[in-house]
Design a protein around this motif. Structure first.
Motif, PDB file in Angstrom:
ATOM      1  N   GLN A 123     -15.999 -13.746  44.152  1.00  0.00           N
ATOM      2  CA  GLN A 123     -15.009 -13.032  43.175  1.00  0.00           C
ATOM      3  C   GLN A 123     -16.125 -11.914  43.481  1.00  0.00           C
ATOM      4  N   LEU A 124     -15.743 -10.462  44.024  1.00  0.00           N
ATOM      5  CA  LEU A 124     -16.074  -9.171  44.006  1.00  0.00           C
ATOM      6  C   LEU A 124     -15.445  -8.760  42.948  1.00  0.00           C
ATOM      7  N   ASP A 125     -16.606  -7.893  42.368  1.00  0.00           N
ATOM      8  CA  ASP A 125     -16.578  -6.761  41.609  1.00  0.00           C
ATOM      9  C   ASP A 125     -16.753  -5.951  42.076  1.00  0.00           C
ATOM     10  N   PHE A 126     -16.570  -4.830  43.222  1.00  0.00           N
ATOM     11  CA  PHE A 126     -16.889  -3.844  43.947  1.00  0.00           C
ATOM     12  C   PHE A 126     -15.506  -4.239  44.994  1.00  0.00           C
ATOM     13  N   ALA A 127     -16.266  -3.047  45.580  1.00  0.00           N
ATOM     14  CA  ALA A 127     -15.123  -2.415  46.883  1.00  0.00           C
ATOM     15  C   ALA A 127     -16.458  -1.864  47.955  1.00  0.00           C
ATOM     16  N   ASP A 128     -16.565  -2.590  49.013  1.00  0.00           N
ATOM     17  CA  ASP A 128     -16.862  -2.473  50.538  1.00  0.00           C
ATOM     18  C   ASP A 128     -16.806  -2.701  51.329  1.00  0.00           C
ATOM     19  N   ALA A 129     -15.651  -1.928  52.401  1.00  0.00           N
ATOM     20  CA  ALA A 129     -15.199  -2.560  53.483  1.00  0.00           C
ATOM     21  C   ALA A 129     -16.309  -3.065  54.326  1.00  0.00           C
ATOM     22  N   ASP A 130     -17.299  -2.864  54.785  1.00  0.00           N
ATOM     23  CA  ASP A 130     -18.249  -2.906  55.548  1.00  0.00           C
ATOM     24  C   ASP A 130     -18.721  -4.779  55.601  1.00  0.00           C
ATOM     25  N   PRO A 152      -7.947  -5.430  42.604  1.00  0.00           N
ATOM     26  CA  PRO A 152      -8.352  -3.713  42.653  1.00  0.00           C
ATOM     27  C   PRO A 152      -7.495  -3.437  41.029  1.00  0.00           C
ATOM     28  N   LEU A 153      -6.612  -4.034  40.781  1.00  0.00           N
ATOM     29  CA  LEU A 153      -4.974  -3.678  39.582  1.00  0.00           C
ATOM     30  C   LEU A 153      -5.898  -3.867  37.972  1.00  0.00           C
ATOM     31  N   GLY A 154      -6.807  -4.960  38.248  1.00  0.00           N
ATOM     32  CA  GLY A 154      -7.100  -6.155  37.669  1.00  0.00           C
ATOM     33  C   GLY A 154      -8.352  -5.010  36.665  1.00  0.00           C
ATOM     34  N   HIS A 155      -8.964  -4.853  37.946  1.00  0.00           N
ATOM     35  CA  HIS A 155     -10.424  -3.736  37.356  1.00  0.00           C
ATOM     36  C   HIS A 155      -9.926  -2.475  36.744  1.00  0.00           C
ATOM     37  N   ILE A 157      -7.116  -1.829  34.833  1.00  0.00           N
ATOM     38  CA  ILE A 157      -6.213  -2.230  33.784  1.00  0.00           C
ATOM     39  C   ILE A 157      -7.458  -2.326  33.020  1.00  0.00           C
ATOM     40  N   SER A 158      -8.822  -3.145  33.652  1.00  0.00           N
ATOM     41  CA  SER A 158      -9.758  -3.170  31.938  1.00  0.00           C
ATOM     42  C   SER A 158     -11.076  -2.173  31.729  1.00  0.00           C
ATOM     43  N   ASN A 159     -10.758  -1.356  33.167  1.00  0.00           N
ATOM     44  CA  ASN A 159     -12.024  -0.425  33.543  1.00  0.00           C
ATOM     45  C   ASN A 159     -11.436   0.771  33.505  1.00  0.00           C
ATOM     46  N   GLY A 160     -10.142   0.869  33.519  1.00  0.00           N
ATOM     47  CA  GLY A 160      -9.682   2.415  33.278  1.00  0.00           C
ATOM     48  C   GLY A 160      -9.974   3.258  34.368  1.00  0.00           C
ATOM     49  N   ASN A 161     -10.097   2.997  35.971  1.00  0.00           N
ATOM     50  CA  ASN A 161     -10.357   3.697  37.038  1.00  0.00           C
ATOM     51  C   ASN A 161      -9.909   2.478  37.566  1.00  0.00           C
ATOM     52  N   TRP A 162      -9.367   2.752  39.194  1.00  0.00           N
ATOM     53  CA  TRP A 162      -9.959   1.892  40.651  1.00  0.00           C
ATOM     54  C   TRP A 162     -11.218   2.367  40.502  1.00  0.00           C
ATOM     55  N   TYR A 163     -11.501   1.173  42.190  1.00  0.00           N
ATOM     56  CA  TYR A 163     -12.569   1.040  42.545  1.00  0.00           C
ATOM     57  C   TYR A 163     -13.421   2.346  43.042  1.00  0.00           C
ATOM     58  N   LYS A 164     -12.796   2.578  43.847  1.00  0.00           N
ATOM     59  CA  LYS A 164     -12.662   3.681  45.081  1.00  0.00           C
ATOM     60  C   LYS A 164     -11.296   4.779  44.453  1.00  0.00           C
ATOM     61  N   GLY A 165     -10.664   4.110  44.669  1.00  0.00           N
ATOM     62  CA  GLY A 165      -8.910   4.984  44.495  1.00  0.00           C
ATOM     63  C   GLY A 165      -7.938   4.086  44.788  1.00  0.00           C
ATOM     64  N   THR A 186      -5.722 -11.829  43.961  1.00  0.00           N
ATOM     65  CA  THR A 186      -5.799 -11.970  43.151  1.00  0.00           C
ATOM     66  C   THR A 186      -5.103 -11.736  42.369  1.00  0.00           C
ATOM     67  N   VAL A 187      -4.910 -12.720  41.446  1.00  0.00           N
ATOM     68  CA  VAL A 187      -4.255 -11.077  39.935  1.00  0.00           C
ATOM     69  C   VAL A 187      -5.243 -12.551  38.598  1.00  0.00           C
ATOM     70  N   ASP A 188      -5.680 -11.727  38.608  1.00  0.00           N
ATOM     71  CA  ASP A 188      -6.361 -11.519  37.375  1.00  0.00           C
ATOM     72  C   ASP A 188      -6.224 -12.052  35.576  1.00  0.00           C
ATOM     73  N   SER A 189      -5.402 -12.139  35.241  1.00  0.00           N
ATOM     74  CA  SER A 189      -4.927 -12.919  33.783  1.00  0.00           C
ATOM     75  C   SER A 189      -5.598 -12.432  33.092  1.00  0.00           C
ATOM     76  N   ARG A 190      -6.824 -13.263  32.735  1.00  0.00           N
ATOM     77  CA  ARG A 190      -6.940 -12.791  31.671  1.00  0.00           C
ATOM     78  C   ARG A 190      -7.603 -11.277  30.851  1.00  0.00           C
ATOM     79  N   VAL A 191      -7.210 -10.440  32.007  1.00  0.00           N
ATOM     80  CA  VAL A 191      -7.355  -9.486  31.672  1.00  0.00           C
ATOM     81  C   VAL A 191      -6.320  -9.324  29.920  1.00  0.00           C
ATOM     82  N   TYR A 192      -5.583  -9.790  30.309  1.00  0.00           N
ATOM     83  CA  TYR A 192      -4.113  -9.432  29.021  1.00  0.00           C
ATOM     84  C   TYR A 192      -4.718  -9.982  28.063  1.00  0.00           C
ATOM     85  N   ALA A 193      -4.705 -11.760  28.221  1.00  0.00           N
ATOM     86  CA  ALA A 193      -5.217 -12.531  27.152  1.00  0.00           C
ATOM     87  C   ALA A 193      -6.497 -12.348  26.360  1.00  0.00           C
TER      88      ALA A 193
END
Length: 456
Positions: A123-130, A152-155, A157-165, A186-193
């Motif tokens: 699981q990656l909690d950051f955005a790095d294309a390379d 990214p959409l789960g991020h 919802i929980s963070n308020g911002n996209w990783y990069k856009g 991935t859909v991380d539905s824990r953010v809702y629970a």
């Protein structure tokens, strides 16, 4: 003899059972006395009967034959994590869930580990294309049994911002789709629970979350979705929730021309976990993991009983793993697949959760989709209302957490045990949307007890 014995008992209809119950109530109202309404608005009856179903129960597509015991680690020092992974695999784990907030050295992390001897959830909690490109190359070279998790959409919802856009993050998901992964969306539905959404909302928002991706991605035919599900304490509802998740996904996948099978990774949510009388957390996670097993999760990662206030430690991780090992090796919960199939209550509950969630999902789509409702704050407001209702039940003692708001031990002291901050952190900053905060039910009460310890 058996045939003659059973011939002596005449079948009893649901109407007959209800008539007998009504007689035993001696004038009390059947509906007000025995039927209770769940937070999801579902009326739960005292009994269920097969003659109430006018057609055979539909099978739940994609339910696994076996479930995996998962151990999770945060990637900090690759050599240390490598040692922990090897040890966990030796001690009974079937799969490893590695979480990273920065790029890492894959060769050090996977040194001398048989790539085919286990399943890996990365699981990656950051955005790095390379870095994603490097992982794609490695996945094709080694052909590991690996899922690559990025939401990214789960991020958002929980963070308020996209990783990069939005565009960059979605492009990264398309890049992941080019790798040789068991799951690539991935859909991380824990953010809702964790935010306090009830079971129907969790299902509806998770499916809307998925559809938001399907409408933006160009590699739909190659999608292999994975849902991360946060487990709650309502035992039978949680069994039905996982089953309903599969049914809902299959319904949506059919419309998009995708495989109707998805992968479900389940983990106990933190919302009902407590700081005081923390050993009760082991009981909570045991029943929650049982719900996941009987509901048909592909893999289950138990949470250590002390994870809300202790840093990762060998004892807590071993206990969490052993809870699952006992359920598999001593309780034989791995011997029957689809154990809940045909159980009248669970089958009916599955239908009710799925149908209610489908109605909410349709409303979301008709109003422009999940992202639009997030931007205008509708989703956040509804989760906030659900969370407030549950919090009120807890505060008034109608929802019980043993050792916290019922039967607390006044001798229990915790102020010197805190290695991690166990409460919601307020981070004042500019965000694209209002985030959905993860907050435990017991936080207010626990803060008061900690203050009393300090003042004593």
């Amino acid at each position: 003899m058996s045939k003659a014995l059973f011939d002596s008992f005449q079948p009893v209809s649901s109407a007959g059972w209800k008539q007998k119950i009504q007689a035993d109530l001696k004038g009390a109202d059947y509906n007000n006395t025995l039927i209770w309404e769940s937070p999801e608005g579902i009326d739960v009856k005292p009994f269920y009967h097969r003659d109430e179903n006018d057609k055979p129960w539909d099978g739940i597509p994609g339910q696994p034959e076996q479930w995996k015991i998962v151990q999770s680690y945060f990637i900090d020092q690759e050599e240390v994590v490598n040692h922990l992974v090897k040890d966990s695999l030796k001690r009974g784990a079937d799969a490893i869930w590695l979480k990273a907030e920065n790029s890492f050295d894959w060769s050090k992390l996977h040194h001398e580990i048989d790539p085919n001897g286990h399943t890996l959830y990365l699981q990656l909690d950051f955005a790095d294309a390379d870095f994603v490109q490097q992982l794609n190359v490695e996945s094709k070279r080694v052909k590991t049994n690996s899922h690559l998790l990025l939401d990214p959409l789960g991020h958002l919802i929980s963070n308020g911002n996209w990783y990069k856009g939005q565009q960059e993050d979605v492009a990264l998901l398309e890049q992941i789709g080019k790798g040789d992964w068991l799951s690539n969306l991935t859909v991380d539905s824990r953010v809702y629970a964790e935010g306090g959404a009830h079971a129907v909302q969790q299902l509806a928002y998770a499916i809307a979350h998925l559809v938001e991706y399907l409408q933006q991605l160009e590699y739909s035919a190659n999608l292999k979705p994975l849902f991360i599900v946060g487990l709650g304490s309502n035992y039978f509802f949680e069994i039905a929730k996982i089953r309903a998740m599969r049914w809902l996904y299959a319904t949506v996948a059919k419309e998009f021309g995708l495989s109707q099978e998805c992968h479900i990774l389940a983990q106990p949510a933190r919302r009902n976990k407590t700081l005081y009388d923390y050993n009760v957390n082991m009981l909570r996670t045991t029943t929650e993991c049982m719900s996941a097993i009987l509901g048909g999760a592909d893999a289950i990662c138990n949470s250590p009983y002390d994870s809300i206030y202790h840093k990762s430690n060998e004892f807590g991780e071993r206990i969490a793993r052993n809870q699952l090992l006992i359920m598999k090796a001593e309780s034989y919960l791995d011997q029957v697949s689809n154990a809940a199939d045909g159980a009248y209550y669970i089958e009916r509950l599955t239908q009710q959760l799925a149908q209610s969630a489908l109605e909410i999902f349709k409303e979301i789509e008709q109003s422009g989709g999940l992202l639009k409702q997030l931007k205008d704050g509708t989703i956040q407001r509804k989760i906030r209302e659900s969370a407030k209702g549950e919090q009120t039940l807890f505060d008034e003692g109608d929802k019980t957490l043993i050792g916290t708001n019922k039967y607390p031990n006044p001798q229990d002291k915790m102020k010197d045990e805190l290695q991690l901050y166990p409460f919601l952190k307020r981070d004042l900053r500019k965000t694209a949307i209002e985030p959905v905060p993860a907050k435990r039910l017991a936080e207010k009460l626990e803060k008061e007890r900690l203050k009393n310890e300090e003042d004593a």
